[in-house]
Design a protein around this motif. Structure first.
Motif, PDB file in Angstrom:
ATOM      1  N   GLN A   1      -9.350  29.321  64.045  1.00 45.14           N
ATOM      2  CA  GLN A   1     -10.558  30.123  63.767  1.00 45.14           C
ATOM      3  C   GLN A   1      -9.771  31.413  63.396  1.00 45.14           C
ATOM      4  O   GLN A   1      -9.147  32.190  64.333  1.00 45.14           O
ATOM      5  CB  GLN A   1     -11.596  30.410  64.903  1.00 45.14           C
ATOM      6  N   VAL A   2      -9.807  31.886  62.084  1.00 49.73           N
ATOM      7  CA  VAL A   2      -9.120  33.190  62.000  1.00 49.73           C
ATOM      8  C   VAL A   2     -10.230  34.493  61.571  1.00 49.73           C
ATOM      9  O   VAL A   2     -11.135  34.035  60.915  1.00 49.73           O
ATOM     10  CB  VAL A   2      -8.497  32.780  60.467  1.00 49.73           C
ATOM     11  N   ASN A   3     -10.038  35.360  61.865  1.00 46.88           N
ATOM     12  CA  ASN A   3     -10.555  36.760  61.826  1.00 46.88           C
ATOM     13  C   ASN A   3      -9.829  37.469  60.766  1.00 46.88           C
ATOM     14  O   ASN A   3      -8.738  37.662  60.823  1.00 46.88           O
ATOM     15  CB  ASN A   3     -10.762  37.588  63.042  1.00 46.88           C
ATOM     16  N   VAL A   4     -10.680  38.064  59.570  1.00 44.44           N
ATOM     17  CA  VAL A   4     -10.218  38.639  58.692  1.00 44.44           C
ATOM     18  C   VAL A   4     -10.503  40.167  58.612  1.00 44.44           C
ATOM     19  O   VAL A   4     -11.323  40.655  58.949  1.00 44.44           O
ATOM     20  CB  VAL A   4     -10.986  37.987  57.371  1.00 44.44           C
ATOM     21  N   LYS A   5      -9.284  40.775  58.260  1.00 40.88           N
ATOM     22  CA  LYS A   5      -9.373  42.311  58.313  1.00 40.88           C
ATOM     23  C   LYS A   5     -10.410  42.791  57.184  1.00 40.88           C
ATOM     24  O   LYS A   5     -10.723  42.111  56.125  1.00 40.88           O
ATOM     25  CB  LYS A   5      -8.163  42.892  58.298  1.00 40.88           C
ATOM     26  N   SER A   6     -11.106  43.893  57.644  1.00 37.63           N
ATOM     27  CA  SER A   6     -12.011  44.418  56.480  1.00 37.63           C
ATOM     28  C   SER A   6     -11.551  44.686  55.160  1.00 37.63           C
ATOM     29  O   SER A   6     -10.162  44.980  55.163  1.00 37.63           O
ATOM     30  CB  SER A   6     -12.836  45.732  57.160  1.00 37.63           C
ATOM     31  N   GLY A   7     -12.229  44.648  54.118  1.00 34.38           N
ATOM     32  CA  GLY A   7     -11.646  44.859  52.945  1.00 34.38           C
ATOM     33  C   GLY A   7     -11.923  43.615  52.159  1.00 34.38           C
ATOM     34  O   GLY A   7     -11.576  43.841  50.767  1.00 34.38           O
ATOM     35  N   LEU A   8     -11.999  42.573  52.553  1.00 32.05           N
ATOM     36  CA  LEU A   8     -12.239  41.188  51.897  1.00 32.05           C
ATOM     37  C   LEU A   8     -13.473  40.877  52.341  1.00 32.05           C
ATOM     38  O   LEU A   8     -14.201  41.424  53.117  1.00 32.05           O
ATOM     39  CB  LEU A   8     -11.364  39.995  52.605  1.00 32.05           C
ATOM     40  N   PRO A   9     -13.925  40.097  51.107  1.00 31.55           N
ATOM     41  CA  PRO A   9     -15.540  39.747  51.349  1.00 31.55           C
ATOM     42  C   PRO A   9     -15.642  38.429  52.298  1.00 31.55           C
ATOM     43  O   PRO A   9     -16.263  37.331  51.855  1.00 31.55           O
ATOM     44  CB  PRO A   9     -15.983  39.173  49.920  1.00 31.55           C
TER      45      PRO A   9
END
Length: 193
Positions: free
Chosen positions: A83-91
């Protein structure tokens, strides 16, 4: 189609090697509503060092700048899910990904996205790592290819452009991290940084 972001001195020789690796490891069955591409990066660091970063399914944040956190369920083996958490700035904020192949002999890594709050449906990628000589020193040729569904409302070109931009950013970061470690003479595989 192979996109190369590095002009080699002996470009014909490089292109033949790249084409052979792509033909051998990066051929995808592409359906009508999908797009696919292969990207190439030449890294001034030896294969064991680069591979030690690429193979870390449990720690993609070691070199992927858009990953803030990763949790792997179960042991690290084929079929493991992260489970990967994505940094803000991507949709997107999360991505659920399954390890499809991890071959330490041939240096082949592949994963599939199986869920998450993003538009990359049926995303599948393969990364291969190959030895080469750059400026007289051990270097690494990294090839990453992908296939993904084209979301409703987007064209194949738009979808490919978006995914390519992400991969180019990841490969640039992989090169930066690897080359920085290589300069520090950290040429042994990195297990725990």
């Amino acid at each position: 189609m192979v996109t190369n972001d590095h002009i080699a001195t002996n470009s014909n020789e490089y292109c033949k090697m790249e084409d052979e690796y792509v033909r051998r490891h990066h051929r995808h069955e592409i359906k009508e509503h999908q797009c696919s591409k292969s990207l190439v990066k030449h890294i001034k660091a030896p294969v064991p060092l680069v591979w030690s970063l690429v193979r870390r399914f449990d720690q993609p944040q070691k070199y992927k700048p858009f990953v803030s956190r990763c949790i792997v369920q179960g042991d690290l083996q084929i079929g493991s899910v992260r489970q990967v958490n994505v940094k803000s700035g991507l949709p997107a904020t999360t991505s659920t990904e399954r390890l499809e192949l991890l071959d330490d002999e041939e240096h082949i890594f592949s994963m599939r996205i199986v869920g998450g709050d993003h538009r990359l449906k049926n995303y599948f990628s393969v990364i291969t790592v190959h030895p080469e000589i750059i400026d007289g020193r051990p270097g690494t040729l990294v090839i990453e290819s992908f296939v993904v569904d084209v979301p409703d409302g987007n064209t194949k070109d738009e979808t490919c452009y978006f995914v390519e931009a992400l991969i180019k950013c990841n490969l640039k970061s992989l090169a930066d991290v690897s080359e920085r470690l290589a300069v520090q003479d950290r040429t042994e595989p990195i297990n725990r940084i």
